[in-house]
Design a protein around this motif. Structure first.
Motif, PDB file in Angstrom:
ATOM      1  N   ASP A  10     -30.174 -38.822  22.187  1.00  0.00           N
ATOM      2  CA  ASP A  10     -28.902 -38.175  21.868  1.00  0.00           C
ATOM      3  C   ASP A  10     -28.664 -38.178  20.358  1.00  0.00           C
ATOM      4  O   ASP A  10     -28.183 -37.177  19.800  1.00  0.00           O
ATOM      5  CB  ASP A  10     -27.760 -38.903  22.584  1.00  0.00           C
ATOM      6  CG  ASP A  10     -26.410 -38.277  22.298  1.00  0.00           C
ATOM      7  OD1 ASP A  10     -26.208 -37.109  22.669  1.00  0.00           O
ATOM      8  OD2 ASP A  10     -25.561 -38.949  21.678  1.00  0.00           O
ATOM      9  N   ALA A  11     -28.996 -39.285  19.705  1.00  0.00           N
ATOM     10  CA  ALA A  11     -28.827 -39.360  18.247  1.00  0.00           C
ATOM     11  C   ALA A  11     -29.724 -38.346  17.540  1.00  0.00           C
ATOM     12  O   ALA A  11     -29.309 -37.710  16.562  1.00  0.00           O
ATOM     13  CB  ALA A  11     -29.133 -40.770  17.758  1.00  0.00           C
ATOM     14  N   LEU A  12     -30.944 -38.164  18.037  1.00  0.00           N
ATOM     15  CA  LEU A  12     -31.852 -37.178  17.449  1.00  0.00           C
ATOM     16  C   LEU A  12     -31.352 -35.754  17.690  1.00  0.00           C
ATOM     17  O   LEU A  12     -31.487 -34.886  16.815  1.00  0.00           O
ATOM     18  CB  LEU A  12     -33.263 -37.360  18.019  1.00  0.00           C
ATOM     19  CG  LEU A  12     -34.016 -38.600  17.528  1.00  0.00           C
ATOM     20  CD1 LEU A  12     -35.282 -38.824  18.355  1.00  0.00           C
ATOM     21  CD2 LEU A  12     -34.363 -38.482  16.048  1.00  0.00           C
ATOM     22  N   HIS A  13     -30.771 -35.519  18.869  1.00  0.00           N
ATOM     23  CA  HIS A  13     -30.157 -34.213  19.137  1.00  0.00           C
ATOM     24  C   HIS A  13     -29.068 -33.934  18.098  1.00  0.00           C
ATOM     25  O   HIS A  13     -29.000 -32.849  17.517  1.00  0.00           O
ATOM     26  CB  HIS A  13     -29.526 -34.197  20.533  1.00  0.00           C
ATOM     27  CG  HIS A  13     -30.479 -33.861  21.641  1.00  0.00           C
ATOM     28  ND1 HIS A  13     -31.089 -32.630  21.732  1.00  0.00           N
ATOM     29  CD2 HIS A  13     -30.908 -34.585  22.704  1.00  0.00           C
ATOM     30  CE1 HIS A  13     -31.862 -32.611  22.811  1.00  0.00           C
ATOM     31  NE2 HIS A  13     -31.773 -33.793  23.415  1.00  0.00           N
ATOM     32  N   ARG A  14     -28.206 -34.924  17.891  1.00  0.00           N
ATOM     33  CA  ARG A  14     -27.083 -34.736  16.973  1.00  0.00           C
ATOM     34  C   ARG A  14     -27.555 -34.606  15.529  1.00  0.00           C
ATOM     35  O   ARG A  14     -26.985 -33.844  14.745  1.00  0.00           O
ATOM     36  CB  ARG A  14     -26.092 -35.891  17.125  1.00  0.00           C
ATOM     37  CG  ARG A  14     -25.290 -35.804  18.427  1.00  0.00           C
ATOM     38  CD  ARG A  14     -24.212 -36.854  18.541  1.00  0.00           C
ATOM     39  NE  ARG A  14     -24.769 -38.163  18.879  1.00  0.00           N
ATOM     40  CZ  ARG A  14     -24.675 -39.240  18.128  1.00  0.00           C
ATOM     41  NH1 ARG A  14     -24.076 -39.175  16.946  1.00  0.00           N
ATOM     42  NH2 ARG A  14     -25.181 -40.395  18.521  1.00  0.00           N
ATOM     43  N   MET A  15     -28.600 -35.343  15.165  1.00  0.00           N
ATOM     44  CA  MET A  15     -29.123 -35.243  13.800  1.00  0.00           C
ATOM     45  C   MET A  15     -29.714 -33.854  13.534  1.00  0.00           C
ATOM     46  O   MET A  15     -29.595 -33.324  12.423  1.00  0.00           O
ATOM     47  CB  MET A  15     -30.180 -36.312  13.556  1.00  0.00           C
ATOM     48  CG  MET A  15     -29.610 -37.687  13.253  1.00  0.00           C
ATOM     49  SD  MET A  15     -28.587 -37.720  11.760  1.00  0.00           S
ATOM     50  CE  MET A  15     -29.822 -37.415  10.480  1.00  0.00           C
ATOM     51  N   ALA A  16     -30.345 -33.271  14.553  1.00  0.00           N
ATOM     52  CA  ALA A  16     -30.887 -31.916  14.374  1.00  0.00           C
ATOM     53  C   ALA A  16     -29.773 -30.942  14.021  1.00  0.00           C
ATOM     54  O   ALA A  16     -29.938 -30.066  13.156  1.00  0.00           O
ATOM     55  CB  ALA A  16     -31.605 -31.471  15.646  1.00  0.00           C
ATOM     56  N   LEU A  17     -28.626 -31.091  14.668  1.00  0.00           N
ATOM     57  CA  LEU A  17     -27.493 -30.210  14.392  1.00  0.00           C
ATOM     58  C   LEU A  17     -26.856 -30.531  13.042  1.00  0.00           C
ATOM     59  O   LEU A  17     -26.515 -29.630  12.272  1.00  0.00           O
ATOM     60  CB  LEU A  17     -26.447 -30.336  15.508  1.00  0.00           C
ATOM     61  CG  LEU A  17     -26.891 -29.836  16.879  1.00  0.00           C
ATOM     62  CD1 LEU A  17     -25.812 -30.118  17.924  1.00  0.00           C
ATOM     63  CD2 LEU A  17     -27.201 -28.345  16.842  1.00  0.00           C
ATOM     64  N   LEU A  18     -26.703 -31.810  12.747  1.00  0.00           N
ATOM     65  CA  LEU A  18     -26.093 -32.210  11.479  1.00  0.00           C
ATOM     66  C   LEU A  18     -26.916 -31.757  10.273  1.00  0.00           C
ATOM     67  O   LEU A  18     -26.374 -31.393   9.225  1.00  0.00           O
ATOM     68  CB  LEU A  18     -25.897 -33.734  11.433  1.00  0.00           C
ATOM     69  CG  LEU A  18     -24.791 -34.290  12.318  1.00  0.00           C
ATOM     70  CD1 LEU A  18     -24.866 -35.819  12.364  1.00  0.00           C
ATOM     71  CD2 LEU A  18     -23.424 -33.866  11.797  1.00  0.00           C
ATOM     72  N   CYS A  19     -28.229 -31.771  10.433  1.00  0.00           N
ATOM     73  CA  CYS A  19     -29.124 -31.391   9.331  1.00  0.00           C
ATOM     74  C   CYS A  19     -29.123 -29.887   9.073  1.00  0.00           C
ATOM     75  O   CYS A  19     -29.459 -29.454   7.964  1.00  0.00           O
ATOM     76  CB  CYS A  19     -30.555 -31.826   9.638  1.00  0.00           C
ATOM     77  SG  CYS A  19     -30.851 -33.566   9.395  1.00  0.00           S
ATOM     78  N   THR A  20     -28.776 -29.122  10.084  1.00  0.00           N
ATOM     79  CA  THR A  20     -28.949 -27.664   9.965  1.00  0.00           C
ATOM     80  C   THR A  20     -27.653 -26.880  10.031  1.00  0.00           C
ATOM     81  O   THR A  20     -27.599 -25.751   9.567  1.00  0.00           O
ATOM     82  CB  THR A  20     -29.887 -27.160  11.071  1.00  0.00           C
ATOM     83  OG1 THR A  20     -29.365 -27.548  12.358  1.00  0.00           O
ATOM     84  CG2 THR A  20     -31.270 -27.770  10.936  1.00  0.00           C
ATOM     85  N   ASP A  21     -26.618 -27.475  10.578  1.00  0.00           N
ATOM     86  CA  ASP A  21     -25.305 -26.817  10.620  1.00  0.00           C
ATOM     87  C   ASP A  21     -24.398 -27.544   9.642  1.00  0.00           C
ATOM     88  O   ASP A  21     -23.458 -28.235  10.016  1.00  0.00           O
ATOM     89  CB  ASP A  21     -24.734 -26.872  12.044  1.00  0.00           C
ATOM     90  CG  ASP A  21     -23.437 -26.079  12.179  1.00  0.00           C
ATOM     91  OD1 ASP A  21     -23.179 -25.244  11.292  1.00  0.00           O
ATOM     92  OD2 ASP A  21     -22.682 -26.324  13.132  1.00  0.00           O
ATOM     93  N   ARG A  22     -24.677 -27.364   8.366  1.00  0.00           N
ATOM     94  CA  ARG A  22     -23.988 -28.126   7.318  1.00  0.00           C
ATOM     95  C   ARG A  22     -23.578 -27.210   6.181  1.00  0.00           C
ATOM     96  O   ARG A  22     -24.059 -26.097   6.043  1.00  0.00           O
ATOM     97  CB  ARG A  22     -24.898 -29.247   6.793  1.00  0.00           C
ATOM     98  CG  ARG A  22     -26.210 -28.748   6.232  1.00  0.00           C
ATOM     99  CD  ARG A  22     -27.200 -29.888   5.991  1.00  0.00           C
ATOM    100  NE  ARG A  22     -28.510 -29.382   5.624  1.00  0.00           N
ATOM    101  CZ  ARG A  22     -28.941 -29.199   4.385  1.00  0.00           C
ATOM    102  NH1 ARG A  22     -28.145 -29.508   3.369  1.00  0.00           N
ATOM    103  NH2 ARG A  22     -30.128 -28.716   4.132  1.00  0.00           N
ATOM    104  N   THR A  23     -22.690 -27.746   5.331  1.00  0.00           N
ATOM    105  CA  THR A  23     -22.188 -26.982   4.192  1.00  0.00           C
ATOM    106  C   THR A  23     -22.553 -27.600   2.852  1.00  0.00           C
ATOM    107  O   THR A  23     -22.109 -27.120   1.811  1.00  0.00           O
ATOM    108  CB  THR A  23     -20.647 -26.872   4.266  1.00  0.00           C
ATOM    109  OG1 THR A  23     -20.064 -28.187   4.312  1.00  0.00           O
ATOM    110  CG2 THR A  23     -20.219 -26.095   5.509  1.00  0.00           C
ATOM    111  N   SER A  24     -23.351 -28.679   2.897  1.00  0.00           N
ATOM    112  CA  SER A  24     -23.768 -29.313   1.627  1.00  0.00           C
ATOM    113  C   SER A  24     -25.144 -29.928   1.791  1.00  0.00           C
ATOM    114  O   SER A  24     -25.684 -29.994   2.882  1.00  0.00           O
ATOM    115  CB  SER A  24     -22.749 -30.384   1.218  1.00  0.00           C
ATOM    116  OG  SER A  24     -22.721 -31.443   2.153  1.00  0.00           O
TER     117      SER A  24
END
Length: 312
Positions: A298-312
């Motif tokens: 689950d953490a890896l799922h969320r990291m994939a999104l955090l790394c790519t759906d970001r503004t900085s």
């Protein structure tokens, strides 16, 4: 000197620690210290990158070499302040590199874990250097192919940001080959998506969140994935004008606006967004088929999104 390395998202250290947790060993202070050491390695890379690219801003602050040049002026030292700033920044980066390895070596994870980690660590550092050299050699005037640009981005940023940190932590935890293969494949996909997002932010990012001026990659005439896509997809007239712009000695705000318009009108921006989504979805499917601890997956799922759906 600590102030020069402060800030940032700590993406790489998080991936190192998640790699460790994939081994099923649970929470570990030594592993956390080992993961944190990668932030010093990243500080080394950023300081040198800013010198090479002549970047003026990093993380919303003046770049290290410019701050050191200002100190030279304040102290009324002899010689060129600019030359001093660049030279001192390179030496500071060298210190970060030494401190990063020492922090990993003295983290307390144990000799066996470190023996497994060093080959991954060396690969990560070597790929970073080779990727940076390729980037320096990549003359934007030639408008390299998307394949060539993606290869450089993968070595310089993608592997270094996601894949190698994950593998480093997993190697310390003595994960088996099956887990290593899944993490490696996930790392390549998310690393590429991370770089694609970075390239989009380099052209369209908000300075208040990126810490860099909007359109900075255009002003620096970087041959990024986004520019390669625009060159590939734009019509003949816009392609020719974009290439002429890249040959200009100085690109002003009007030039930045033109490049942004070509990137949008050609469909390059939308294509990059689609490439990001496809890679993230593929990476998530890999995790769904892997036999990982649910909380780690689950953490890896969320990291994939955090790394790519970001503004900085």
């Amino acid at each position: 000197m600590v102030d020069f390395a402060s800030g940032g998202k700590c993406v790489r250290s998080v991936f190192v620690y998640l790699g460790w947790l994939c081994g099923g060993g649970g929470e570990s202070e030594p592993a956390l210290r080992a993961a944190a050491s990668v932030e010093l390695l990243h500080a080394f890379a950023l300081v040198q990158d800013d010198v090479m690219d002549e970047s003026r801003v990093r993380r919303g602050r003046q770049s290290t070499h410019l701050r050191l040049a200002a100190w030279h002026t304040e102290q009324k030292l002899s010689g060129s302040a600019a030359r001093f700033g660049e030279s001192a920044a390179i030496l500071l980066a060298d210190l970060y590199l030494v401190w990063a390895e020492r922090m990993l070596r003295e983290s307390g994870v144990g000799t066996a874990a470190l023996d497994r980690a060093w080959p991954r660590y060396d690969a990560m550092r070597s790929e970073l250097a080779v990727g940076q050299l390729a980037d320096l050699s990549n003359d934007a005037n030639r408008f390299p192919s998307l394949t060539a640009v993606m290869d450089i981005a993968r070595r310089k940023s993608g592997n270094y940001t996601v894949r190698r940190p994950l593998e480093l932590g997993a190697a310390m935890a003595d994960c088996d080959d099956t887990v290593m293969d899944v993490l490696g494949a996930y790392g390549v996909l998310v690393g590429e998506a991370f770089q694609l997002r970075d390239d989009l932010l380099g052209v369209f990012g908000d300075p208040s969140t990126t810490g860099k001026p909007s359109g900075d990659d255009v002003r620096e005439r970087k041959a990024t994935t986004l520019i390669a896509l625009a060159d590939q997809l734009a019509g003949p007239s816009d392609r020719a004008r974009l290439r002429d712009l890249w040959r200009e000695e100085l690109i002003d705000e009007q030039g930045v606006a033109f490049a942004q318009a070509v990137i949008v009108d050609s469909g390059a921006r939308q294509c990059a967004e689609r490439m990001i989504r496809d890679r993230v979805e593929h990476a998530r499917r890999l995790l769904d088929r892997a036999d990982l601890e649910p909380s780690v997956a689950d953490a890896l799922h969320r990291m994939a999104l955090l790394c790519t759906d970001r503004t900085s």
